[in-house]
Scaffold this motif. Structure first.
Motif, PDB file in Angstrom:
ATOM      1  N   MET A  81       0.850  -1.189   0.000  1.00 56.89           N
ATOM      2  CA  MET A  81       0.000   0.000   0.000  1.00 56.89           C
ATOM      3  C   MET A  81       0.889   1.244   0.000  1.00 56.89           C
ATOM      4  O   MET A  81       1.887   1.304   0.724  1.00 56.89           O
ATOM      5  N   VAL A  82       0.491   2.234  -0.796  1.00 53.72           N
ATOM      6  CA  VAL A  82       1.269   3.459  -0.956  1.00 53.72           C
ATOM      7  C   VAL A  82       0.347   4.644  -0.736  1.00 53.72           C
ATOM      8  O   VAL A  82      -0.810   4.634  -1.160  1.00 53.72           O
ATOM      9  N   GLU A  83       0.877   5.678  -0.069  1.00 59.25           N
ATOM     10  CA  GLU A  83       0.130   6.922   0.085  1.00 59.25           C
ATOM     11  C   GLU A  83       1.104   8.092   0.098  1.00 59.25           C
ATOM     12  O   GLU A  83       2.308   7.913   0.304  1.00 59.25           O
ATOM     13  N   LEU A  84       0.577   9.282  -0.149  1.00 61.64           N
ATOM     14  CA  LEU A  84       1.413  10.472  -0.135  1.00 61.64           C
ATOM     15  C   LEU A  84       1.999  10.690   1.249  1.00 61.64           C
ATOM     16  O   LEU A  84       1.315  10.526   2.253  1.00 61.64           O
ATOM     17  N   GLY A  85       3.267  11.075   1.289  1.00 59.18           N
ATOM     18  CA  GLY A  85       3.952  11.372   2.537  1.00 59.18           C
ATOM     19  C   GLY A  85       3.962  12.863   2.816  1.00 59.18           C
ATOM     20  O   GLY A  85       3.509  13.676   2.013  1.00 59.18           O
ATOM     21  N   GLU A  86       4.528  13.225   3.951  1.00 59.41           N
ATOM     22  CA  GLU A  86       4.504  14.620   4.390  1.00 59.41           C
ATOM     23  C   GLU A  86       5.311  15.550   3.488  1.00 59.41           C
ATOM     24  O   GLU A  86       5.031  16.744   3.426  1.00 59.41           O
ATOM     25  N   ASN A  87       6.297  15.046   2.765  1.00 60.04           N
ATOM     26  CA  ASN A  87       7.104  15.894   1.889  1.00 60.04           C
ATOM     27  C   ASN A  87       6.577  15.994   0.461  1.00 60.04           C
ATOM     28  O   ASN A  87       7.178  16.667  -0.378  1.00 60.04           O
ATOM     29  N   ALA A  88       5.473  15.349   0.186  1.00 59.61           N
ATOM     30  CA  ALA A  88       4.923  15.361  -1.180  1.00 59.61           C
ATOM     31  C   ALA A  88       4.539  16.766  -1.638  1.00 59.61           C
ATOM     32  O   ALA A  88       4.622  17.078  -2.827  1.00 59.61           O
ATOM     33  N   THR A  89       4.151  17.612  -0.706  1.00 61.15           N
ATOM     34  CA  THR A  89       3.717  18.955  -1.083  1.00 61.15           C
ATOM     35  C   THR A  89       4.840  19.756  -1.750  1.00 61.15           C
ATOM     36  O   THR A  89       4.552  20.647  -2.551  1.00 61.15           O
ATOM     37  N   HIS A  90       6.094  19.434  -1.466  1.00 58.92           N
ATOM     38  CA  HIS A  90       7.218  20.134  -2.083  1.00 58.92           C
ATOM     39  C   HIS A  90       7.283  19.889  -3.595  1.00 58.92           C
ATOM     40  O   HIS A  90       7.821  20.712  -4.326  1.00 58.92           O
ATOM     41  N   LEU A  91       6.749  18.757  -4.036  1.00 60.63           N
ATOM     42  CA  LEU A  91       6.843  18.389  -5.444  1.00 60.63           C
ATOM     43  C   LEU A  91       5.614  18.777  -6.255  1.00 60.63           C
ATOM     44  O   LEU A  91       5.670  18.811  -7.477  1.00 60.63           O
ATOM     45  N   ARG A  92       4.539  19.075  -5.581  1.00 61.46           N
ATOM     46  CA  ARG A  92       3.277  19.326  -6.283  1.00 61.46           C
ATOM     47  C   ARG A  92       3.356  20.420  -7.353  1.00 61.46           C
ATOM     48  O   ARG A  92       2.858  20.219  -8.472  1.00 61.46           O
ATOM     49  N   PRO A  93       3.970  21.575  -7.097  1.00 66.14           N
ATOM     50  CA  PRO A  93       4.033  22.596  -8.153  1.00 66.14           C
ATOM     51  C   PRO A  93       4.753  22.104  -9.417  1.00 66.14           C
ATOM     52  O   PRO A  93       4.359  22.434 -10.529  1.00 66.14           O
ATOM     53  N   TYR A  94       5.775  21.302  -9.242  1.00 72.74           N
ATOM     54  CA  TYR A  94       6.512  20.749 -10.384  1.00 72.74           C
ATOM     55  C   TYR A  94       5.638  19.743 -11.140  1.00 72.74           C
ATOM     56  O   TYR A  94       5.646  19.702 -12.362  1.00 72.74           O
ATOM     57  N   LEU A  95       4.889  18.937 -10.386  1.00 71.34           N
ATOM     58  CA  LEU A  95       4.025  17.937 -11.003  1.00 71.34           C
ATOM     59  C   LEU A  95       2.901  18.587 -11.804  1.00 71.34           C
ATOM     60  O   LEU A  95       2.511  18.079 -12.851  1.00 71.34           O
ATOM     61  N   GLU A  96       2.380  19.682 -11.299  1.00 66.18           N
ATOM     62  CA  GLU A  96       1.317  20.374 -12.030  1.00 66.18           C
ATOM     63  C   GLU A  96       1.819  20.829 -13.394  1.00 66.18           C
ATOM     64  O   GLU A  96       1.092  20.794 -14.378  1.00 66.18           O
ATOM     65  N   HIS A  97       3.065  21.217 -13.450  1.00 59.90           N
ATOM     66  CA  HIS A  97       3.652  21.648 -14.716  1.00 59.90           C
ATOM     67  C   HIS A  97       3.948  20.459 -15.638  1.00 59.90           C
ATOM     68  O   HIS A  97       3.639  20.489 -16.827  1.00 59.90           O
ATOM     69  N   THR A  98       4.557  19.405 -15.117  1.00 56.76           N
ATOM     70  CA  THR A  98       4.968  18.274 -15.947  1.00 56.76           C
ATOM     71  C   THR A  98       3.799  17.401 -16.393  1.00 56.76           C
ATOM     72  O   THR A  98       3.889  16.734 -17.424  1.00 56.76           O
TER      73      THR A  98
END
Length: 111
Positions: A81-98
């Motif tokens: 099982m996988v879920e978002l971790g506490e540091n995932a928010t740091h990557l979100r702006p980059y993911l929205e772009h890619t």
């Protein structure tokens, strides 16, 4: 989180795909379900069952552990099982772009 570290984590398309999936669906999710979706997103070159198995192995042995080591995801290896971790928010702006390029998405609100 330093930009170099973010870019290194997101340099692998499959790691980005894992995060797109986790942002789009209720967490936690099963690793085999993530692998199945990634196979749908990637261009197919061979047998679908073989592609799914190879993708699952790559996620299990390489991509998920790297994301987990950085606190981007939480991973229960025994239950797969996988879920978002506490540091995932740091990557979100980059993911929205890619996501626009990787998935041909014009609507990235699900991220």
């Amino acid at each position: 989180m330093p930009n170099d570290q973010i870019h290194q984590l997101l340099s692998a398309r499959r790691r980005r795909y894992v995060l797109y999936y986790l942002y789009r669906y209720e967490n936690p999710v099963r690793l085999p379900d993530i692998a199945a979706q990634i196979v749908k997103w990637e261009p197919q070159e061979g047998d679908l069952v073989d592609e799914r198995s190879q993708t699952h192995l790559a996620l299990y042995h390489n991509h998920i552990p790297k994301l987990a080591d950085e606190g981007i995801v939480e991973y229960d290896q025994e239950e797969e099982m996988v879920e978002l971790g506490e540091n995932a928010t740091h990557l979100r702006p980059y993911l929205e772009h890619t996501a626009e390029t990787d998935l041909d998405m014009t609507d990235t609100r699900g991220l």
